[in-house]
Each structure stands twice: as C-alpha cells, then as structure tokens.
Design a protein around this motif. Structure first.
Motif, PDB file in Angstrom:
ATOM      1  N   GLU A   6      -0.891   8.338  -5.364  1.00  0.00           N
ATOM      2  CA  GLU A   6      -2.055   9.221  -5.168  1.00  0.00           C
ATOM      3  C   GLU A   6      -1.604  10.614  -4.732  1.00  0.00           C
ATOM      4  O   GLU A   6      -2.213  11.620  -5.116  1.00  0.00           O
ATOM      5  N   ARG A  35      -8.768   7.357   3.282  1.00  0.00           N
ATOM      6  CA  ARG A  35      -9.440   6.055   3.362  1.00  0.00           C
ATOM      7  C   ARG A  35      -8.431   4.910   3.274  1.00  0.00           C
ATOM      8  O   ARG A  35      -8.592   3.877   3.928  1.00  0.00           O
ATOM      9  N   ARG A  36      -7.377   5.111   2.503  1.00  0.00           N
ATOM     10  CA  ARG A  36      -6.375   4.048   2.360  1.00  0.00           C
ATOM     11  C   ARG A  36      -5.652   3.807   3.686  1.00  0.00           C
ATOM     12  O   ARG A  36      -5.483   2.660   4.109  1.00  0.00           O
ATOM     13  N   GLN A  72       0.803  -1.230   0.000  1.00  0.00           N
ATOM     14  CA  GLN A  72       0.000   0.000   0.000  1.00  0.00           C
ATOM     15  C   GLN A  72       0.834   1.277   0.000  1.00  0.00           C
ATOM     16  O   GLN A  72       0.292   2.354  -0.228  1.00  0.00           O
ATOM     17  N   ARG A 130      -9.245  10.174  -0.498  1.00  0.00           N
ATOM     18  CA  ARG A 130      -8.935   8.814  -0.941  1.00  0.00           C
ATOM     19  C   ARG A 130      -7.708   8.274  -0.206  1.00  0.00           C
ATOM     20  O   ARG A 130      -7.683   7.114   0.212  1.00  0.00           O
ATOM     21  N   LEU A 164      -0.177   4.711  -2.250  1.00  0.00           N
ATOM     22  CA  LEU A 164      -0.419   5.928  -1.464  1.00  0.00           C
ATOM     23  C   LEU A 164       0.402   7.089  -2.007  1.00  0.00           C
ATOM     24  O   LEU A 164      -0.112   8.211  -2.173  1.00  0.00           O
TER      25      LEU A 164
END
Length: 302
Positions: free
Chosen positions: A117, A165-166, A110, A162, A114
């Motif tokens: 983004e 939320r991750r 992840q 977003r 991340l």
C-alpha cells in the motif's frame, strides 16, 4: 530530468536534449528578423540616434536582469524543495519497511500488504502531481483494490488512511503494542506531511502579475533594442538582438519549467525513477527480487 556529463566545446552549441532553445526559437528568429528590418529602415531613411540610443538600454537591461534572476531563484527554490520532499519520501519508505518488518508479527501476514500500500501511495502521489492516471501502477501492488479508487479525489491520502486502518486493526487485535502503533503511525504522518508539501508547491504558482511584468519588459526591451544598436552596430544588430533574446527568454522559459517541478519536461524531477527507488528499497527489505533501476533514455529520466 536530464542527467549527462558536461558536453565538450564542440558539442556545447549543438546539444538540444534538455535545452530550452527549441522552446524559444520563435522569439530568437523573430527578433533577429525584426532587427534586420529595423536596420534596413534606419539606413534607408538615414536616421541617426548617435550614442544616446544605447543609454536607456543599459539601465533597463540591469533592471530586467535583476527581475529575471530573482524569478529564476524563486523557481529553483521550488524545484529544490520538491526534490527534498521526494528524497524524504525515499527515506520514509525505508524507515517504514524497517519498522513494519521489525514490529508487525510475521504470522499476522500484514507487513507485506502494508508496504505494498505504501508503494501504491508513491505512484498515486506521482499521478496526482502530474495529473495522470496511476491506477495501473497501483494495481501492480494492491491488485483489483486499486479500481475502488476511481471516484476518489485524493487517492494518495486515501491510501494513507487505509494504511492507518490496517495498523489500527493490528493494535486493536493485540498483534502490536501501543508503542509499536505509535512508531508506525509516525511514519504514516510523515508521508501525509510530504504529500501536503508537494500539494502546496503544485497548487501555488508564482504570482502571475510578476511573470507578466517580466515578459512584457523583455518584449519591450527586445523590440526597442534594434533602434539603439542600428547606428553603432549596423548589420550586426540582428545577431546581438538574437543573443539578447536568447538570454532573456531562455531564462524566462527555464524558470517556467522549474516553477512546476512535477511535470514531464526535460528539466523536471524524475518521479518515475524515484518511485522505482522506493520499490527497490521495499522489495529488498522483504527479501524479494527487486526491479532494476530505471535507465535513462537519451540522458532523460522520466
């Protein structure tokens, strides 16, 4: 943004890249021609204003100079604050990269999404501030998911949510601890804060009435000045009038450029180059091949 060495004496009067002369050339030429017509009329009619013709211009010129100086300082403050906000963005991107790679477990896969983004956030913020579509640049980092932002009004804020939320999902799954979540969330909060600062600058121009007052005063001054100079300066009046017009309208045009620091004019901020700095920081933190720094085009950084 223009980045170039100081020109020498011979080039000083011929540099046009980054100069405001092309913007104000109609005023310079127009008032020069107008002053020539006034001198011709004064000489043809034998008018003589004596020394009294220059007295009011000294007072009005000082007042107008103070107004222009104040407006120029206010515009530069906006430009410099915007530059500090984007410098803070580079700082936050490096901090986020370091924190994400240190706190997010490698086996979760992840950390890289991340950070991708976060890079999409940078380009979407640039697009929002310049009123251009940055979806293509965002697609480079988040793929087809960028197309889902087509109907969103505030795309950068959507990316921050977003990312939130991750990292929230990572905390819920137990991949990161509560303190790790807080550290990452503080980085996202800083991104949201600098976005709000940029929106404040972009959405709050200098008062229009103040700008209108300065422009009216400058036009009135340049329209009346030839009558005060015609007797004492003679046919040199058009030259002096053109120089005064260059000074007054040049400062006004420069202030107008600096007032909106996120645009694409020569003296606006190099947002494309700053986004590239963020890309380099993230990819180097990931240990991947980083893109090259943006090269200036004829001393101009976009």
């Amino acid at each position: 943004m223009i980045v170039r060495p100081r020109p020498g004496l011979l080039k000083l009067f011929f540099v046009m890249r980054g100069s405001i002369v092309p913007r104000i050339m109609p005023q310079i030429i127009g008032f020069g021609i107008y002053a020539g017509v006034v001198v011709g009329v004064v000489k043809a009619l034998g008018l003589d204003f004596g020394n009294y013709g220059l007295a009011p211009f000294g007072l009005l010129g000082v007042t107008l100079s103070l107004y222009l100086g104040f407006r120029n300082n206010a515009a530069y403050d906006r430009w410099w604050e915007a530059r500090k906000l984007w410098g803070q963005l580079v700082y936050d991107m490096r901090n986020l990269s370091r924190a994400a790679l240190a706190l997010v477990p490698a086996d979760s896969g992840q950390a890289r999404p991340l950070l991708m983004e976060a890079l999409a956030f940078c380009h979407l913020l640039r697009g929002q501030l310049r009123n251009v579509d940055a979806t293509a640049e965002a697609r480079t980092f988040i793929g087809a998911e960028a197309d889902a932002l087509a109907g969103v009004t505030n795309k950068p804020d959507t990316m921050v949510r977003r990312m939130g939320r991750r990292i929230g999902a990572l905390k819920t799954s137990g991949a990161i601890e509560a303190m790790d979540y807080r550290i990452l969330d503080e980085r996202l909060a800083s991104l949201a804060a600098l976005e709000a600062g940029c929106e404040r600058i972009a959405g709050t121009p200098l008062p229009f009435a103040y700008t209108l007052l300065l422009q009216r005063s400058a036009y009135i001054f340049c329209l009346l000045l030839p009558f005060g100079l015609a007797f004492s300066a003679g046919w040199a009046t058009p030259l002096f009038t053109a120089l005064i017009a260059y000074s007054f309208f040049g400062l006004d045009a420069l202030s107008e450029e600096l007032e909106d620091p996120f645009g694409t004019q020569a003296n606006d901020l190099a947002l494309d180059a700053l986004c590239r700095v963020c890309e380099i920081s993230v990819f180097e933190a990931l240990g991947e091949a980083a893109p090259k720094m943006t090269a200036p085009e004829r001393f101009y950084y976009s």
